[in-house]
Design an enzyme around this catalytic site. Structure first.
Site, PDB file in Angstrom:
ATOM      1  N   HIS A 147      -8.105   3.360  -2.640  1.00  0.00           N
ATOM      2  CA  HIS A 147      -7.761   4.165  -3.818  1.00  0.00           C
ATOM      3  C   HIS A 147      -7.872   5.664  -3.552  1.00  0.00           C
ATOM      4  O   HIS A 147      -7.214   6.471  -4.222  1.00  0.00           O
ATOM      5  CB  HIS A 147      -8.675   3.772  -4.980  1.00  0.00           C
ATOM      6  CG  HIS A 147      -8.039   3.949  -6.333  1.00  0.00           C
ATOM      7  ND1 HIS A 147      -7.136   4.956  -6.612  1.00  0.00           N
ATOM      8  CD2 HIS A 147      -8.180   3.246  -7.491  1.00  0.00           C
ATOM      9  CE1 HIS A 147      -6.748   4.861  -7.870  1.00  0.00           C
ATOM     10  NE2 HIS A 147      -7.366   3.838  -8.430  1.00  0.00           N
ATOM     11  N   ASP A 362      12.777  -5.476  -2.138  1.00  0.00           N
ATOM     12  CA  ASP A 362      13.507  -6.557  -1.467  1.00  0.00           C
ATOM     13  C   ASP A 362      13.377  -6.361   0.039  1.00  0.00           C
ATOM     14  O   ASP A 362      13.960  -5.453   0.615  1.00  0.00           O
ATOM     15  CB  ASP A 362      14.973  -6.525  -1.898  1.00  0.00           C
ATOM     16  CG  ASP A 362      15.794  -7.644  -1.274  1.00  0.00           C
ATOM     17  OD1 ASP A 362      15.272  -8.361  -0.382  1.00  0.00           O
ATOM     18  OD2 ASP A 362      16.961  -7.797  -1.664  1.00  0.00           O
TER      19      ASP A 362
END
Length: 422
Positions: A147, A362
């Site tokens: 993070h 994708d």
């Protein structure tokens, strides 16, 4: 769920990071990020691609643009972009993917991760990937981001761009942005981080709630009938409902609390003047805060209005004034830190991943059938789009007894489906 690790290796950038880019400076937002990884899991229904070579090769290529991901945390102020590399794990799962998707539970999802979110900043990598291949032919790609160098927006853009490179598209945009001129680091950050991390480490139960598009439309219509906000967004409507449910739980269980606060991270990239690069990595958000007196009757329209106003006020002028001369950390020490320690205030956070381009990822075998995460941060809700883009999924984390009450809140029962199948 039986899972077997097939391979584990380190992927390095395809080209070495130039010496003048070797040190990446951290902003105060990076410094304040919790000492955890946050995971993103993308499920793909079926793939005829047996080899992960194109995933590894494209990861190596995209890391040349996101070179801090391949480095190591040096100290509280910088990342050493030394091309240390990222972890890439391949695993086979004996069962079908449908066993997870018919009733997603965090205990099952955690098995698909390359590392545990609670691992601290002492862990050796900033990014870890695990490709899980199911017996049915489905694939789940799990990515854990440290993070300190990425927020959800940066993570979504990284995944989208990695997928584009995997499909043979070039990537030439600048994604590493030095935001320290606007959000300078601070050398007295330890107290603040200790408060955050203590709240994140508390025991909790995390459950999934789905708000389908037709339910959200009905909820927005209901909320619009008040006098504080004409027409709430999807996020505002669902957040108001969740906040109302949490307030109801606090009233039932905690007779001391007199104020309830909601914290909402707001992406600053479009809100600054001039706008910051949309694909820039790092933590570039400001937390908006709204409060509610526990004496008031719960009113969805009023709650949605408070969320709307708290977010609306965060603009370029507000942010620059707040961060000028270290005022942001001073405000936190004098205000937020006291609230985190207060016995009379309760805080809940709602963070939205809605509209982020996760579903555009994708890799050569279609777009994701489902997106998930797997985090156990108490008093936090994470929202993201359903795959049709109309609904919202919410992973809500509360204490065990609080969760039992939250699931029975009238608004939750009326508008949410509890952990339906995908």
């Amino acid at each position: 769920m039986k899972l077997q690790i097939i391979s584990r290796e380190i992927i390095k950038p395809s080209s070495p990071t130039p010496p003048h880019l070797r040190t990446h400076k951290l902003s105060i937002f990076d410094q304040l990020a919790p000492d955890v990884y946050f995971p993103v899991i993308l499920f793909y229904s079926r793939s005829s691609i047996k080899s992960s070579h194109h995933l590894k090769h494209s990861l190596s290529e995209i890391l040349t643009h996101y070179y801090p991901f391949a480095g190591q945390v040096k100290d509280d102020f910088s990342i050493d972009c030394d091309d240390h590399g990222v972890i890439f794990i391949e695993a086979n799962v004996a069962s079908d993917m449908s066993e997870i998707l018919k009733k997603p539970e965090i205990d099952l999802l955690e098995n698909l991760l390359p590392c545990q979110p609670s691992e601290s900043l002492t862990a050796p990598v900033n990014l870890a990937v695990q490709v899980n291949r199911f017996g049915c032919g489905g694939i789940a790609i799990s990515i854990c981001f440290k993070h300190i160098i990425a927020d959800a927006s940066a993570a979504a853009n990284f995944i989208k761009n990695w997928a584009a490179v995997a499909c043979g598209l070039n990537h030439s945009k600048d994604v590493v942005f030095d935001s320290t001129a606007i959000f300078p680091p601070n050398d007295s950050i330890a107290l603040v981080k200790s408060l955050y991390n203590r709240s994140l480490s508390a025991e909790s139960i995390t459950k999934r709630f789905v708000f389908h598009g037709d339910k959200i439309a009905a909820l927005r219509e209901k909320i619009s009938q008040g006098s504080f906000l004409d027409r709430p967004t999807r996020f505002e409507a669902v957040s108001a409902l969740i906040w109302a449910g949490v307030i109801g739980v606090v009233r039932e269980r905690d007779k001391i609390a007199v104020t309830h606060l909601i914290r909402t991270p707001v992406n600053l990239r479009k809100r600054m003047n001039p706008p910051l690069p949309q694909e820039s990595m790092g933590n570039i958000f400001q937390v908006a805060m709204a409060n509610w007196s526990m004496e008031n009757e719960i009113d969805y329209n009023n709650l949605a209005g408070k969320i709307h106003e708290s977010v609306r006020m965060i603009d370029d002028n507000y942010v620059r004034k707040l961060h000028g001369g270290g005022e942001y950390l001073n405000q936190f020490k004098n205000g937020d830190a006291g609230l985190l320690k207060s016995n009379t205030s309760r805080i809940f956070a709602i963070t939205s991943w809605c509209t982020l381009p996760f579903y555009k990822a994708d890799f050569g075998f279609g777009k994701p059938a489902w997106l998930s995460t797997a985090m156990r941060y108490k008093d936090v809700a994470i929202l993201f789009d359903t795959c049709d883009g109309e609904g919202i999924e919410a992973w809500v984390a509360l204490g065990k007894e609080d969760m039992a009450l939250f699931k029975q809140e009238p608004g939750i029962l009326a508008y949410a489906s509890f952990n339906p199948s995908i």
